[in-house]
Design a protein around this motif. Structure first.
Motif, PDB file in Angstrom:
ATOM      1  N   UNK A  35       0.832  -1.190   0.000  1.00  0.00           N
ATOM      2  CA  UNK A  35       0.000   0.000   0.000  1.00  0.00           C
ATOM      3  C   UNK A  35       0.871   1.246   0.000  1.00  0.00           C
ATOM      4  N   UNK A  36       0.757   2.048  -1.036  1.00  0.00           N
ATOM      5  CA  UNK A  36       1.554   3.261  -1.151  1.00  0.00           C
ATOM      6  C   UNK A  36       2.920   3.031  -1.744  1.00  0.00           C
ATOM      7  N   UNK A  37       3.317   1.804  -1.956  1.00  0.00           N
ATOM      8  CA  UNK A  37       4.632   1.500  -2.521  1.00  0.00           C
ATOM      9  C   UNK A  37       4.634   1.750  -4.006  1.00  0.00           C
ATOM     10  N   UNK A  38       5.789   2.184  -4.544  1.00  0.00           N
ATOM     11  CA  UNK A  38       5.917   2.423  -5.967  1.00  0.00           C
ATOM     12  C   UNK A  38       6.842   1.400  -6.606  1.00  0.00           C
ATOM     13  N   UNK A  39       7.183   0.365  -5.877  1.00  0.00           N
ATOM     14  CA  UNK A  39       8.110  -0.635  -6.382  1.00  0.00           C
ATOM     15  C   UNK A  39       7.458  -1.449  -7.491  1.00  0.00           C
ATOM     16  N   UNK A  40       8.165  -1.566  -8.651  1.00  0.00           N
ATOM     17  CA  UNK A  40       7.599  -2.266  -9.796  1.00  0.00           C
ATOM     18  C   UNK A  40       7.309  -3.721  -9.520  1.00  0.00           C
ATOM     19  N   UNK A  41       8.179  -4.396  -8.764  1.00  0.00           N
ATOM     20  CA  UNK A  41       7.976  -5.811  -8.467  1.00  0.00           C
ATOM     21  C   UNK A  41       6.717  -6.005  -7.625  1.00  0.00           C
ATOM     22  N   UNK A  42       6.474  -5.091  -6.714  1.00  0.00           N
ATOM     23  CA  UNK A  42       5.283  -5.193  -5.877  1.00  0.00           C
ATOM     24  C   UNK A  42       4.027  -4.953  -6.694  1.00  0.00           C
ATOM     25  N   UNK A  43       4.078  -3.964  -7.599  1.00  0.00           N
ATOM     26  CA  UNK A  43       2.926  -3.691  -8.461  1.00  0.00           C
ATOM     27  C   UNK A  43       2.644  -4.897  -9.354  1.00  0.00           C
ATOM     28  N   UNK A  44       3.697  -5.495  -9.875  1.00  0.00           N
ATOM     29  CA  UNK A  44       3.530  -6.683 -10.716  1.00  0.00           C
ATOM     30  C   UNK A  44       2.842  -7.801  -9.931  1.00  0.00           C
ATOM     31  N   UNK A  45       3.218  -7.945  -8.666  1.00  0.00           N
ATOM     32  CA  UNK A  45       2.592  -8.968  -7.810  1.00  0.00           C
ATOM     33  C   UNK A  45       1.100  -8.681  -7.631  1.00  0.00           C
ATOM     34  N   UNK A  75      -2.260   8.920 -12.808  1.00  0.00           N
ATOM     35  CA  UNK A  75      -1.975   9.252 -14.206  1.00  0.00           C
ATOM     36  C   UNK A  75      -1.036  10.432 -14.349  1.00  0.00           C
ATOM     37  N   UNK A  76      -0.662  11.075 -13.224  1.00  0.00           N
ATOM     38  CA  UNK A  76       0.282  12.200 -13.285  1.00  0.00           C
ATOM     39  C   UNK A  76       1.496  11.936 -12.381  1.00  0.00           C
ATOM     40  N   UNK A  77       1.718  10.652 -12.013  1.00  0.00           N
ATOM     41  CA  UNK A  77       2.819  10.309 -11.124  1.00  0.00           C
ATOM     42  C   UNK A  77       4.072   9.917 -11.882  1.00  0.00           C
ATOM     43  N   UNK A  78       4.864   9.027 -11.262  1.00  0.00           N
ATOM     44  CA  UNK A  78       6.085   8.564 -11.914  1.00  0.00           C
ATOM     45  C   UNK A  78       5.753   7.424 -12.872  1.00  0.00           C
ATOM     46  N   UNK A  79       6.789   6.814 -13.432  1.00  0.00           N
ATOM     47  CA  UNK A  79       6.594   5.793 -14.459  1.00  0.00           C
ATOM     48  C   UNK A  79       5.694   4.665 -13.979  1.00  0.00           C
ATOM     49  N   UNK A  80       5.994   4.081 -12.815  1.00  0.00           N
ATOM     50  CA  UNK A  80       5.218   2.952 -12.313  1.00  0.00           C
ATOM     51  C   UNK A  80       3.779   3.345 -12.000  1.00  0.00           C
ATOM     52  N   UNK A  85      -1.900   2.996 -13.544  1.00  0.00           N
ATOM     53  CA  UNK A  85      -3.227   3.588 -13.728  1.00  0.00           C
ATOM     54  C   UNK A  85      -3.915   3.031 -14.967  1.00  0.00           C
ATOM     55  N   UNK A  86      -3.139   2.768 -16.020  1.00  0.00           N
ATOM     56  CA  UNK A  86      -3.745   2.215 -17.231  1.00  0.00           C
ATOM     57  C   UNK A  86      -4.098   0.738 -17.054  1.00  0.00           C
ATOM     58  N   UNK A  87      -3.259   0.007 -16.344  1.00  0.00           N
ATOM     59  CA  UNK A  87      -3.596  -1.386 -16.070  1.00  0.00           C
ATOM     60  C   UNK A  87      -4.835  -1.476 -15.184  1.00  0.00           C
ATOM     61  N   UNK A  88      -4.927  -0.590 -14.214  1.00  0.00           N
ATOM     62  CA  UNK A  88      -6.091  -0.613 -13.327  1.00  0.00           C
ATOM     63  C   UNK A  88      -7.377  -0.337 -14.104  1.00  0.00           C
ATOM     64  N   UNK A  89      -7.334   0.641 -15.009  1.00  0.00           N
ATOM     65  CA  UNK A  89      -8.512   0.928 -15.828  1.00  0.00           C
ATOM     66  C   UNK A  89      -8.941  -0.296 -16.626  1.00  0.00           C
ATOM     67  N   UNK A  90      -7.947  -0.963 -17.233  1.00  0.00           N
ATOM     68  CA  UNK A  90      -8.260  -2.135 -18.051  1.00  0.00           C
ATOM     69  C   UNK A  90      -8.819  -3.270 -17.198  1.00  0.00           C
TER      70      UNK A  90
END
Length: 429
Positions: A35-45, A75-80, A85-90
């Motif tokens: 929660x609140x993390x921007x780590x790509x590996x965590x988002x992928x999980x 949609x206005x944050x960093x890369x991750x 945001x686009x994956x969440x919409x989909x």
């Protein structure tokens, strides 16, 4: 209570809001820390958990994970954050179809794109070398293949509205022996995917005719009427008569730029796919060279979870590249990312024959071409040098490498776009 995707213009209403307040047992330990993390590996999980929930029709778990993702996405944050945001919409869009009673999603305006002018399209193509790289390698290979030819006919299968050809026309105009007469034939329709242009194929052809006239290159542009360009009716149009192929000293070139992915690889009982049938017919036309360029990623897996994790790791590339030189509120950046969002929605939301975009890796494509009887053509040093000059115009993270019979565009060492060139008959040494 309403959980909204921040800055997306799309929202999800959960019919049982209490689900948001009670973490699901299966994700408590593994995901609460994200929660609140921007780590790509965590988002992928998180994305993987959501995919599995959707595949298992577990509406509770899917809602739980989406809520966590919503606390990361922006949609206005960093890369991750932006990619998430686009994956969440989909995911929300897919879930609203799978669980219509539990979710209410208003996503009708997600991918309504304005049409670009020709000048805007040129700026779009120049933004990162995603398209220009393929243009550069293809044009160099085509130029070499038609040396000494007085007549050239290009069958052009692409989604970029002829943006590739002014550079080739200019190069042909400078040939010491003079330019050949050049014909380009395109299908009247293209997959309805970005980028979209506000002028017709005929108008694009008219502009190319004017440019070729200015460069003293004899030129014709033909639009082949095919209202169903990406289904089996396309195959009936690929005949010598329909294409007006001329035997007398005319070199045939097949150009496939980001195109084969829109030809279905699903089989319908007759034992072959549209993609394989297309290649078989193309080879039978005996082109002097066939160039295939596409994104180097395998998104053909039937498993949603496999497609999601592969797609997330791959589309990180353009999002990260844009992060290096465009501000977070750049309209150009939002537009380009929106096009990636269109891709994400198709990859996540549609299955089987409904899925219009099913990429395969360069390695798989090369094997497919070999199975169809094509023979690989090597890229010469002039091509390598041209690509290096092109990449010098862009950010330092872009590079190029050889992989067997491919040239591959890379971003920070990650494969992004592959280029291959093929002959229909084995060349003598």
């Amino acid at each position: 209570m309403k959980s909204e995707v921040r800055g997306s213009g799309a929202s999800i209403s959960l019919q049982n809001p209490s689900l948001l307040n009670t973490p699901h047992d299966s994700i408590t330990g593994a995901l609460k820390g994200c929660l609140g993390s921007l780590d790509g590996a965590c988002i992928e999980k998180l994305l993987l958990h959501c995919a599995i929930a959707l595949e298992n029709n577990d509406v509770t778990l899917a809602q739980q994970v989406m809520w966590v993702l919503n606390n990361v996405a922006s949609s206005v944050g960093d890369t991750n954050q932006r990619l998430t945001s686009w994956f969440l919409r989909a995911l929300i869009s897919r879930a609203s179809r799978v669980f219509p009673a539990a979710m209410n999603f208003n996503g009708g305006s997600m991918f309504q794109r304005r049409l670009m002018t020709v000048i805007e399209l040129a700026r779009y193509v120049d933004l990162i070398p995603w398209h220009r790289y393929g243009f550069c390698v293809s044009n160099s290979a085509i130029f070499k293949a038609v040396q000494g030819c007085t007549k050239v006919h290009i069958l052009d299968f692409t989604i970029t509205h002829g943006m590739q050809w002014p550079t080739l026309i200019d190069a042909l105009a400078k040939r010491p022996e003079g330019p050949p007469s050049l014909r380009i034939t395109v299908p009247s329709c293209r997959p309805q995917v970005p980028p979209l242009l506000n002028v017709s194929q005929e108008e694009v052809g008219h502009r190319l005719v004017n440019f070729a006239k200015f460069r003293d290159v004899p030129f014709e542009f033909h639009v082949k009427d095919d209202p169903c360009v990406c289904n089996e009716s396309l195959l009936t149009q690929l005949t010598r008569y329909e294409l007006d192929l001329r035997e007398e000293d005319e070199a045939l070139v097949i150009n496939c730029q980001n195109w084969l992915r829109y030809l279905s690889d699903e089989t319908k009982g007759h034992g072959f796919s549209l993609r394989d049938a297309f290649l078989d017919i193309i080879k039978g036309l005996n082109p002097r060279i066939t160039v295939v360029v596409d994104e180097d990623c395998d998104l053909s897996a039937p498993s949603l979870s496999s497609r999601i994790t592969t797609c997330f790791n791959y589309l990180w590339i353009p999002f990260d590249a844009l992060e290096t030189f465009l501000p977070k509120d750049s309209s150009q950046r939002h537009e380009y990312e929106s096009d990636m969002g269109h891709k994400i929605d198709n990859i996540i939301g549609l299955e089987g024959f409904r899925g219009i975009e099913r990429l395969e890796s360069g390695a798989k494509l090369s094997q497919r071409m070999q199975n169809a009887g094509f023979f690989s053509l090597a890229f010469c040093e002039d091509t390598i040098n041209e690509v290096k000059s092109l990449l010098d115009e862009h950010a330092s993270g872009w590079g190029m490498k050889r992989e067997e019979d491919m040239l591959v565009l890379t971003w920070k060492g990650h494969n992004s776009v592959f280029t291959t060139a093929w002959a229909s008959t084995e060349l003598e040494d």
